[in-house]
Structure formats: structure tokens, C-alpha cells
Design a protein around this motif. Structure first.
Motif, PDB file in Angstrom:
ATOM      1  N   MET A 299     -39.346  12.421 -11.152  1.00  0.00           N
ATOM      2  CA  MET A 299     -38.481  12.517  -9.982  1.00  0.00           C
ATOM      3  C   MET A 299     -37.296  11.577 -10.126  1.00  0.00           C
ATOM      4  O   MET A 299     -37.476  10.395 -10.438  1.00  0.00           O
ATOM      5  N   ASN A 300     -36.094  12.081  -9.900  1.00  0.00           N
ATOM      6  CA  ASN A 300     -34.909  11.247  -9.989  1.00  0.00           C
ATOM      7  C   ASN A 300     -34.744  10.382  -8.741  1.00  0.00           C
ATOM      8  O   ASN A 300     -34.954  10.835  -7.619  1.00  0.00           O
ATOM      9  N   ILE A 301     -34.351   9.135  -8.964  1.00  0.00           N
ATOM     10  CA  ILE A 301     -34.082   8.174  -7.899  1.00  0.00           C
ATOM     11  C   ILE A 301     -32.581   7.931  -7.885  1.00  0.00           C
ATOM     12  O   ILE A 301     -31.981   7.626  -8.921  1.00  0.00           O
ATOM     13  N   HIS A 302     -31.977   8.027  -6.709  1.00  0.00           N
ATOM     14  CA  HIS A 302     -30.523   7.953  -6.635  1.00  0.00           C
ATOM     15  C   HIS A 302     -30.004   6.633  -6.086  1.00  0.00           C
ATOM     16  O   HIS A 302     -28.785   6.432  -6.026  1.00  0.00           O
ATOM     17  N   GLY A 303     -30.890   5.754  -5.693  1.00  0.00           N
ATOM     18  CA  GLY A 303     -30.475   4.441  -5.228  1.00  0.00           C
ATOM     19  C   GLY A 303     -31.695   3.577  -4.950  1.00  0.00           C
ATOM     20  O   GLY A 303     -32.782   4.095  -4.654  1.00  0.00           O
ATOM     21  N   LEU A 304     -31.523   2.262  -5.062  1.00  0.00           N
ATOM     22  CA  LEU A 304     -32.624   1.335  -4.813  1.00  0.00           C
ATOM     23  C   LEU A 304     -32.084   0.038  -4.234  1.00  0.00           C
ATOM     24  O   LEU A 304     -31.249  -0.625  -4.853  1.00  0.00           O
ATOM     25  N   GLN A 305     -32.532  -0.271  -3.032  1.00  0.00           N
ATOM     26  CA  GLN A 305     -32.287  -1.593  -2.465  1.00  0.00           C
ATOM     27  C   GLN A 305     -33.551  -2.405  -2.717  1.00  0.00           C
ATOM     28  O   GLN A 305     -34.617  -2.082  -2.204  1.00  0.00           O
ATOM     29  N   LYS A 306     -33.415  -3.443  -3.522  1.00  0.00           N
ATOM     30  CA  LYS A 306     -34.606  -4.108  -4.048  1.00  0.00           C
ATOM     31  C   LYS A 306     -35.383  -4.901  -3.012  1.00  0.00           C
ATOM     32  O   LYS A 306     -36.577  -5.136  -3.191  1.00  0.00           O
ATOM     33  N   MET A 307     -34.744  -5.303  -1.931  1.00  0.00           N
ATOM     34  CA  MET A 307     -35.473  -5.975  -0.862  1.00  0.00           C
ATOM     35  C   MET A 307     -34.737  -5.802   0.454  1.00  0.00           C
ATOM     36  O   MET A 307     -33.515  -5.891   0.501  1.00  0.00           O
TER      37      MET A 307
ATOM     38  N   ASN B 295     -40.529  18.141  -3.906  1.00  0.00           N
ATOM     39  CA  ASN B 295     -41.897  18.649  -4.050  1.00  0.00           C
ATOM     40  C   ASN B 295     -42.834  17.640  -4.703  1.00  0.00           C
ATOM     41  O   ASN B 295     -44.049  17.691  -4.501  1.00  0.00           O
ATOM     42  N   ASP B 296     -42.278  16.734  -5.512  1.00  0.00           N
ATOM     43  CA  ASP B 296     -43.121  15.762  -6.214  1.00  0.00           C
ATOM     44  C   ASP B 296     -43.216  14.429  -5.500  1.00  0.00           C
ATOM     45  O   ASP B 296     -43.794  13.475  -6.031  1.00  0.00           O
ATOM     46  N   LEU B 297     -42.697  14.342  -4.270  1.00  0.00           N
ATOM     47  CA  LEU B 297     -42.728  13.062  -3.559  1.00  0.00           C
ATOM     48  C   LEU B 297     -44.154  12.602  -3.287  1.00  0.00           C
ATOM     49  O   LEU B 297     -44.467  11.424  -3.420  1.00  0.00           O
ATOM     50  N   GLY B 298     -45.026  13.529  -2.923  1.00  0.00           N
ATOM     51  CA  GLY B 298     -46.406  13.160  -2.635  1.00  0.00           C
ATOM     52  C   GLY B 298     -47.090  12.505  -3.821  1.00  0.00           C
ATOM     53  O   GLY B 298     -47.798  11.497  -3.667  1.00  0.00           O
ATOM     54  N   ASP B 299     -46.882  13.048  -5.014  1.00  0.00           N
ATOM     55  CA  ASP B 299     -47.502  12.473  -6.214  1.00  0.00           C
ATOM     56  C   ASP B 299     -47.009  11.049  -6.461  1.00  0.00           C
ATOM     57  O   ASP B 299     -47.789  10.162  -6.827  1.00  0.00           O
ATOM     58  N   VAL B 300     -45.716  10.835  -6.267  1.00  0.00           N
ATOM     59  CA  VAL B 300     -45.158   9.493  -6.467  1.00  0.00           C
ATOM     60  C   VAL B 300     -45.712   8.525  -5.429  1.00  0.00           C
ATOM     61  O   VAL B 300     -46.098   7.384  -5.754  1.00  0.00           O
TER      62      VAL B 300
END
Length: 230
Positions: free
Chosen positions: A1-9, A78-83
Motif C-alpha cells: 500500500m502506498n503512503i502519501h504522507g507521514l507526520q511522525k508525531m 482495499n488493503d487498509l485492513g491488512d495493514v
């Protein structure tokens, strides 16, 4: 699954928890006031994939309480649940932000116990919903069903509305109050203009005006408040 952004805290996105926020591209609404409009396209440039996210979280065990998924609309994945299952196995709590347009998926996640907190946007009154989300003629039945599912669930949740002069008035909140009647938590959010907002010229109400709208909804919910107001 591709992640398009991350705020680390963050201390703000997951109430009462120290969390990171994961941004997922792809949305089925076109809100003219969206702060993350660059994430409407699911094929927007990714910064990492789910394996890299899991490695990042592996180094945050004991430092973070939870992970907040936002977008875009996370329930389109669709793959969010697995993650999420893998992240929960690491000991993290999960918060989900959703636009409420996917009640069946929302119910699946709640029934399986995949989420600990849900924040759902209630964009406007039923009469002005389509206008507010950039989809004229929008049928609000999915929104109303998601509201019902959350109110009847055991998960912690909130409803929230971002407010602009161009889209909201007293009648908006009279109908929103009816839609969410009996809810636990509801927040009115002050609109803040940014360069990423796709429509120029949108304007915020004053704090006093927002408090007036809040008074309309208060009798219908257990807890109601303002956000983004000094």
C-alpha cells in the motif's frame, strides 16, 4: 500500500494519545475547502509503502500510543485492513478519519475491532451536502447510515464540521443537529485558508458566530465544542 504522507508525531490528531498520522491518497469527494487536495488522486506521488511504514513504527514501539489514518479517504483502500492488523499486532491503537461515504466498510472495521477511535466529517445539512463536497445532487443516505453505525457502536468517535461563510448558516446546523442527535461528541472547526485549498476566496466565521452555531447543536449531543478558535 502506498503512503502519501507521514507526520511522525502529533499530540492533536488522536485525542488523548501520542500518535503519528498517516496520509493516504484517493478521495471520492471534491470539497472546495480541502486542506489535502493534492491527495484526492490515489496515484499521487508516494513517500513510502506499507513495509517502510511498519519499519518506522517498529522503531516507535513504546514511544507512540497510536496511528491515525487520514486522507484522502482511507476506506477506499482495499488493503487498509491488512495493514491495520499488522500495526495493531505491534501494540498500537488506531484512529480512522473518514468522510462517511462507505458505511459497509466502516461497519466491517468496527465489527472486527480494527479501530479505537473514529472521526467522521459531517460536511453540512442534507440540502447543501452536494454543494459543499463539490458533487451536486449527492445522496446523503450513506452519510446518514455511517452516523447511525457510529452512534450505535462501542467505539469512541466524534463528528465534526469545518465551517465557511460561503457554505454554512444557521439552517445548516439545525439540520446537522437532527442528523447527529444523540451523538457523543461533535466539534465545529474554524476554516483556515491555505495555499493547498483548491477554491480561493473562502472565508471563516468569527469565534462569536461559531459559538452561536454551537449553541444550536449543543442540546442534541452529549459533548460539543469548537476547534481552531483562539
Amino acid at each position: 500500500m502506498n503512503i502519501h504522507g507521514l507526520q511522525k508525531m502529533t499530540l492533536l490528531d488522536f485525542p488523548g494519545k501520542v500518535a503519528c498520522t498517516v496520509f493516504l491518497g484517493g478521495c471520492d469527494m471534491r470539497c472546495p475547502f480541502c486542506h489535502n487536495f493534492e491527495l484526492v488522486d490515489m496515484n499521487a506521488p508516494a513517500i513510502m509503502d506499507d513495509q517502510e511504514l511498519l519499519r518506522f513504527l517498529g522503531g516507535r514501539v513504546g514511544l507512540l500510543d497510536g496511528v491515525a489514518f487520514t486522507g484522502g479517504e482511507p476506506l477506499l483502500r482495499n488493503d487498509l485492513g491488512d495493514v491495520i492488523r499488522k500495526i495493531r499486532d505491534m501494540g498500537f491503537l488506531i484512529k480512522l478519519d473518514t468522510n462517511g461515504n462507505h458505511p459497509d466498510r466502516l461497519k466491517e472495521f468496527l465489527d472486527e475491532g480494527l479501530v479505537d477511535y473514529v472521526a467522521m466529517d459531517v460536511k453540512n445539512s442534507r440540502a447543501r451536502y452536494g454543494e459543499t463536497i463539490g458533487l451536486p445532487g449527492f445522496d446523503t443516505s450513506n452519510i446518514e447510515e455511517s452516523i447511525r453505525i457510529l452512534k450505535e457502536s462501542n467505539v469512541e468517535y466524534e463528528f465534526r464540521t469545518t465551517v465557511m461563510r460561503e457554505y454554512h448558516d444557521e439552517d445548516s446546523f439545525k439540520d446537522i443537529a437532527q442528523m447527529i442527535s444523540g451523538a457523543k461528541n461533535y466539534y465545529i472547526q474554524c476554516f483556515i485558508d491555505r495555499d493547498t485549498v483548491p477554491t480561493e476566496g473562502l472565508s471563516a466565521y468569527t469565534a462569536d458566530e461559531l459559538r452561536g452555531f454551537l449553541e444550536i447543536v449543543k442540546p442534541y449531543v452529549e459533548n460539543a465544542g469548537l476547534r481552531g478558535v483562539d
